[in-house]
Design a protein around this motif. Sequence first.
Motif, short mmCIF file in Angstrom:
data_model
loop_
_atom_site.label_atom_id
_atom_site.label_comp_id
_atom_site.label_asym_id
_atom_site.label_seq_id
_atom_site.Cartn_x
_atom_site.Cartn_y
_atom_site.Cartn_z
N ARG A 27 0.59 -1.22 -0.35
CA ARG A 27 0.31 -0.07 -0.41
C ARG A 27 0.93 1.60 0.10
O ARG A 27 0.99 2.30 0.81
CB ARG A 27 -0.98 0.36 0.60
N SER A 30 -0.05 4.97 0.71
CA SER A 30 -0.02 5.62 2.17
C SER A 30 0.87 5.76 2.59
O SER A 30 0.65 5.69 3.88
CB SER A 30 -1.28 4.32 3.12
N THR A 100 2.82 6.30 7.63
CA THR A 100 2.02 6.13 6.53
C THR A 100 0.43 6.75 7.31
O THR A 100 0.88 7.65 8.26
CB THR A 100 1.47 4.76 7.39
N LEU A 101 -0.03 7.01 6.46
CA LEU A 101 -1.49 8.04 6.57
C LEU A 101 -2.47 7.33 7.62
O LEU A 101 -2.77 7.66 8.46
CB LEU A 101 -2.82 8.12 4.75
N ASN A 102 -2.31 6.07 7.76
CA ASN A 102 -2.69 4.94 9.31
C ASN A 102 -2.24 5.71 10.45
O ASN A 102 -1.84 4.98 11.57
CB ASN A 102 -3.07 4.09 8.57
#
Length: 120
Positions: A27, A30, A100-102
């Motif tokens: 991913r 992300s 990451t974005l998370n």
Amino acid sequence: QVQLVESGGKLVQAGGSLRLSCAASGRTFSIYVLGWFRQAPGKEREFVAALTWSTGGTNYADSVRGRFIISRDNARNTVYLQMDSLKPEDTAVYYCAARTLNSLDEYAYWGQGTQVTVSS
């Protein structure tokens, strides 16, 4: 999930240069920040450099600023660490890591590391 694979580590003489690569997969959309860390024998892991994927902004540890450059190849989802004027104290296992974005506040994904040895 993001997978990171480092390469390029080897034995080099003091004063020499080396370029490490970190290829990201999974991913990759992300990814927020890709960073380089290192850990020398008997020492804690320390920050080396980081690059913000969207802006290209960079920051460096004082110990490497002016000698190391972090850069990226967007098409290859790869970040590089160009290391010049290497010193024996640069000897360490170098790790690539991703925020990451998370996981904006922590490096949640890590590579397996690549050994850099600088001989005097």
